[in-house]
Scaffold this motif. Structure first.
Motif, PDB file in Angstrom:
ATOM      1  N   THR A  39      31.526 -84.682  10.214  1.00 47.56           N
ATOM      2  CA  THR A  39      32.001 -83.908   9.111  1.00 47.56           C
ATOM      3  C   THR A  39      33.092 -85.024   8.497  1.00 47.56           C
ATOM      4  O   THR A  39      32.992 -85.245   7.243  1.00 47.56           O
ATOM      5  N   ASN A  40      34.136 -85.171   9.504  1.00 44.10           N
ATOM      6  CA  ASN A  40      35.362 -85.867   8.768  1.00 44.10           C
ATOM      7  C   ASN A  40      35.042 -87.259   8.589  1.00 44.10           C
ATOM      8  O   ASN A  40      35.794 -88.182   7.780  1.00 44.10           O
ATOM      9  N   LEU A  41      34.136 -87.859   9.207  1.00 43.56           N
ATOM     10  CA  LEU A  41      33.604 -89.412   9.167  1.00 43.56           C
ATOM     11  C   LEU A  41      32.751 -89.350   7.868  1.00 43.56           C
ATOM     12  O   LEU A  41      33.081 -90.537   7.141  1.00 43.56           O
ATOM     13  N   MET A  42      32.137 -88.441   7.429  1.00 46.86           N
ATOM     14  CA  MET A  42      31.456 -88.501   6.241  1.00 46.86           C
ATOM     15  C   MET A  42      32.646 -88.534   4.981  1.00 46.86           C
ATOM     16  O   MET A  42      32.378 -89.106   4.147  1.00 46.86           O
ATOM     17  N   GLU A  43      33.719 -87.764   5.057  1.00 53.70           N
ATOM     18  CA  GLU A  43      34.789 -87.689   4.195  1.00 53.70           C
ATOM     19  C   GLU A  43      35.430 -88.956   3.986  1.00 53.70           C
ATOM     20  O   GLU A  43      35.906 -89.531   3.154  1.00 53.70           O
ATOM     21  N   HIS A  44      35.523 -89.524   5.199  1.00 55.66           N
ATOM     22  CA  HIS A  44      36.345 -90.927   5.448  1.00 55.66           C
ATOM     23  C   HIS A  44      35.425 -91.892   4.653  1.00 55.66           C
ATOM     24  O   HIS A  44      35.898 -92.951   3.789  1.00 55.66           O
ATOM     25  N   LEU A  45      34.026 -91.936   5.107  1.00 53.33           N
ATOM     26  CA  LEU A  45      33.202 -92.926   4.449  1.00 53.33           C
ATOM     27  C   LEU A  45      33.044 -92.711   2.888  1.00 53.33           C
ATOM     28  O   LEU A  45      33.328 -93.698   2.057  1.00 53.33           O
ATOM     29  N   ARG A  46      33.182 -91.620   2.286  1.00 56.52           N
ATOM     30  CA  ARG A  46      33.048 -91.159   0.883  1.00 56.52           C
ATOM     31  C   ARG A  46      34.460 -91.788   0.292  1.00 56.52           C
ATOM     32  O   ARG A  46      34.317 -92.456  -0.753  1.00 56.52           O
ATOM     33  N   PHE A  47      35.564 -91.427   0.800  1.00 51.00           N
ATOM     34  CA  PHE A  47      36.823 -91.488   0.091  1.00 51.00           C
ATOM     35  C   PHE A  47      37.816 -92.733   0.868  1.00 51.00           C
ATOM     36  O   PHE A  47      39.000 -92.865   0.420  1.00 51.00           O
ATOM     37  N   THR A  48      37.467 -93.467   1.719  1.00 56.37           N
ATOM     38  CA  THR A  48      38.214 -94.634   2.337  1.00 56.37           C
ATOM     39  C   THR A  48      37.251 -95.725   2.326  1.00 56.37           C
ATOM     40  O   THR A  48      37.566 -96.855   1.670  1.00 56.37           O
ATOM     41  N   GLU A  49      36.185 -95.638   3.095  1.00 55.07           N
ATOM     42  CA  GLU A  49      35.489 -96.938   3.295  1.00 55.07           C
ATOM     43  C   GLU A  49      34.772 -97.551   2.155  1.00 55.07           C
ATOM     44  O   GLU A  49      35.131 -98.643   1.510  1.00 55.07           O
ATOM     45  N   LYS A  50      34.139 -96.721   1.358  1.00 54.19           N
ATOM     46  CA  LYS A  50      33.339 -97.319   0.281  1.00 54.19           C
ATOM     47  C   LYS A  50      34.306 -97.702  -1.057  1.00 54.19           C
ATOM     48  O   LYS A  50      34.098 -98.543  -1.527  1.00 54.19           O
ATOM     49  N   PRO A  51      35.366 -96.615  -1.151  1.00 49.57           N
ATOM     50  CA  PRO A  51      36.155 -97.088  -2.353  1.00 49.57           C
ATOM     51  C   PRO A  51      36.847 -98.475  -1.882  1.00 49.57           C
ATOM     52  O   PRO A  51      37.011 -99.240  -2.981  1.00 49.57           O
ATOM     53  N   LEU A  52      37.565 -98.535  -0.732  1.00 50.32           N
ATOM     54  CA  LEU A  52      38.279 -99.633  -0.510  1.00 50.32           C
ATOM     55  C   LEU A  52      37.312-100.895  -0.112  1.00 50.32           C
ATOM     56  O   LEU A  52      37.855-102.172  -0.690  1.00 50.32           O
ATOM     57  N   GLU A  53      36.316-100.880   0.332  1.00 48.89           N
ATOM     58  CA  GLU A  53      35.316-102.055   0.565  1.00 48.89           C
ATOM     59  C   GLU A  53      34.641-102.468  -0.687  1.00 48.89           C
ATOM     60  O   GLU A  53      34.538-103.499  -1.029  1.00 48.89           O
ATOM     61  N   LEU A  54      34.115-101.516  -1.640  1.00 51.28           N
ATOM     62  CA  LEU A  54      33.221-101.669  -2.759  1.00 51.28           C
ATOM     63  C   LEU A  54      33.957-101.355  -4.086  1.00 51.28           C
ATOM     64  O   LEU A  54      33.322-101.210  -5.022  1.00 51.28           O
TER      65      LEU A  54
END
Length: 638
Positions: free
Chosen positions: A499-514
């Motif tokens: 659950t919290n990894l999905m939130e991290h993916l959406r609002f940390t990894e994707k916006p920072l990398e892309l």
């Protein structure tokens, strides 16, 4: 199809190697006019037409880097950080008459029109045993598929007219709008044809077809885009098959340095799945479609058109470089209170992450030179823009910040005409990794999701997520792992979960990398969080601090160039000895709030305050049908 076609595309028929016979009242054909019978005679003619399709790809409104991301949590127009209004895209007040709405539609359908010219001509010529002609057809269809992918995910809930061939009379322009499902099936069919008939990678084009083919669309891109389209539908099981194949059965690999993907220094590398090819030298005149360069680099470098949101800037600043990774150890200059260089700190951990260093500048970044000089010093050259009033940062993506003195397109001399030849990526392997990680989270495979997220984080030398004892921890022994979702051990550990990894993916990894890549509008819409996210980032207030340069030069004081959460006082360099910290590095902004008392000469910075209030899911998550289409297409509402 529409008035725009009639007034804009038909005059371009000759340029695009189209046909247009001139007939007088006696039905006599003008012998000097290009017609179907006089132009499309050979494979060489097909290739000329295909070049016009690729030229249509270079229209900046298709990607919308300088405006479409201001609808999202990624960016704002540079002057709209507070309560200013007047930008309809950012304010979520756009409608069917807004310029960008019309321009993107026109650009995509121009590409469709040109692709159809090539496809129709191929069908008429019916070349047999001509591998070159077959490759031209596959490229034209793949490119048409991409144009329709963009239209489908941008306009009218996915419902747009489908043009399978070039209209031959007025009635054929008057198409009814196909359903979203029909449009999706159409572009997937085109992409599948490209997948089945094109070389898989840039290297395969060069090896199998011959030199001079860099920049052509690939089968790997077609497969990746089909996979991405299934993710966009939240059909993760179907997406997994395509994305897994892209990762396993081509020759793609992450670059060691993210700058290779974004600055023009290593174009068409093995991480690049597809990028739009630009050239400055091909035509230095820069006239209309003959302008093969792009203006994105100049606009980002100037900072006067688009800025990253303060929310995203803070997330970049808060990323955690791995202290155990030698790539994060730097030598940092030490200055006395007068700004004179007096020594060097050796082997200290970087202030900011490498991912931030490759994405945006911060005036206090001591460790990442920009155009060959320290960030605070940048701007001494007369022709160089500076961190200045209302410019909290410069976006470094798609600029030549790794070169000394500025790259072509960033220097403001008239001989460059503000143009750049840096290619713009549409798809790279890092995005495929993140799409696949989302599929794994939805599947319930936490270890596999972490594997691909951490590969991207490791490339930027960040602390990794999860436990070093997990089977997915392929960097155990050479990297630091935290089984703590916010990577902050000082506030209590919160173990990584699906659950919290999905939130991290959406609002940390994707916006920072892309950031400025990856179709953020599609993600926010399919996750159902667009308005919620705009409201979330709009609640924060920021002070804009003034910064005093380490060394005296042009513009030694940079006004309002450093945004911090309201009331938080920035520190300059936590690694330097306190007596060496310049006491003038930051100057108090006039609007600083101290103990609840606000000095109000200038407003707080606020991102998306107006847009978050105006956003309505059913109205703003897609662009509307443009006014010109409604005026010209008698069947637009059928």
């Amino acid at each position: 199809m529409k008035k725009t076609f009639l007034k804009g595309i038909i005059p371009l028929l000759v340029f695009a190697c189209a046909f247009q016979a001139c007939v007088d009242e006696l039905d006599q054909v003008n012998p000097n006019a290009l017609t179907l019978g006089t132009f499309w005679q050979s494979t060489a003619d097909l290739n000329t037409g295909l070049n016009a399709v690729y030229a249509a790809m270079r229209d900046e409104d298709i990607l919308g880097i300088l405006w479409d991301y201001t609808r999202t949590d990624i960016a704002v127009p540079f002057s709209h950080r507070s309560n200013a209004t007047g930008n309809p895209i950012h304010d979520q007040t756009f409608d069917l008459s807004t310029n960008q709405v019309q321009n993107k539609w026109d650009a995509c359908f121009l590409g469709v029109f040109r692709a159809n010219q090539v496809i129709d001509a191929y069908d008429r010529l019916s070349p047999s045993n001509d591998e070159t002609a077959d490759l031209i057809l596959a490229q034209a269809r793949a490119l048409r598929g991409y144009f329709y992918y963009t239209l489908h995910h941008s306009y009218n809930n996915g419902s747009v007219p489908i043009f399978r061939s070039v209209p031959k009379d007025f009635d054929e322009f008057q198409l009814t709008f196909s359903s979203s499902d029909e449009v999706q099936a159409f572009y997937r069919e085109d992409l599948q044809f490209g997948l089945d008939n094109l070389p898989g990678t840039y290297n395969a084009w060069q090896a199998d077809v011959g030199g001079g083919n860099l920049g052509r669309i690939t089968g790997g891109f077609c497969e990746a885009l089909i996979g991405k389209s299934f993710v966009n539908d939240n059909d993760f099981a179907s997406a997994e098959v395509y994305l897994r194949n892209v990762m396993d059965n081509y020759t793609y690999e992450l670059q060691d340095d993210l700058a290779n993907c974004l600055t023009g220094q290593a174009e068409f590398n093995n991480e690049s799945i597809y990028e739009i090819n630009y050239s400055y030298d091909a035509n230095p005149l820069g006239l209309d479609e003959q302008n093969l360069a792009q203006r994105i680099s100049h606009s980002l470098n100037d900072g006067n058109q688009v800025q990253l949101t303060s929310w995203l800037t803070q997330k970049y600043r808060n990323e955690r470089p791995d202290p155990a990774d030698p790539a994060n150890l730097v030598n940092r200059n030490i200055y006395d209170s007068s700004g004179d260089l007096i020594g060097v700190h050796e082997n200290v951990v970087r202030m900011y992450s490498w991912r931030m260093a490759n994405s945006l500048s911060s005036v206090d970044d001591r460790d990442t030179p920009m155009y060959g000089v320290e960030m605070a010093e940048y701007g001494r050259e007369q022709m160089a823009a500076t961190h200045a009033r209302q410019y909290p940062n410069f976006i470094k993506k798609f600029t030549g910040w790794t070169t000394n003195n500025g790259g072509v397109g960033e220097l403001e001399g008239p001989e460059y005409d503000n143009r750049s030849d840096i290619n713009i990526p549409i798809m790279r392997l890092a995005e495929v990794y993140l799409l696949y990680a989302e599929c794994m989270i939805e599947k319930g495979d936490l270890s596999e999701a972490l594997r691909y997220i951490n590969r991207i984080r490791k490339r930027s030398h960040l602390i990794l997520l999860g436990s070093s004892s997990d089977p997915s921890a392929e960097f155990a022994g050479s990297a630091t792992y935290y089984n703590d979702i916010d990577l902050d051990l000082t506030n209590g550990e919160e173990a990584v979960t699906l659950t919290n990894l999905m939130e991290h993916l959406r609002f940390t990894e994707k916006p920072l990398e892309l950031a400025l890549e990856g179709d953020r509008t599609i993600d926010l819409r399919r996750w159902g969080v667009w308005k919620q996210q705009l409201e979330y980032i709009a609640q924060f207030q920021y002070d804009a601090w003034h910064f005093r340069n380490n060394r005296m030069g042009k513009n030694p004081t940079r006004w309002r160039c450093f945004a911090m959460p309201a009331g938080v006082i920035p520190s300059y360099d936590s690694f330097a000895d306190s007596e060496f910290i310049p006491d003038y590095a930051f100057r108090v902004p006039t609007n600083l709030q101290i103990n609840g008392n606000r000095r109000t000469n200038e407003p707080f910075l606020r991102d998306h305050l107006i847009g978050s209030q105006n956003f309505i899911e059913d109205v703003h998550s897609y662009l509307p049908i443009p006014q010109d289409e409604i005026n010209a297409n008698l069947n637009w509402d059928q």
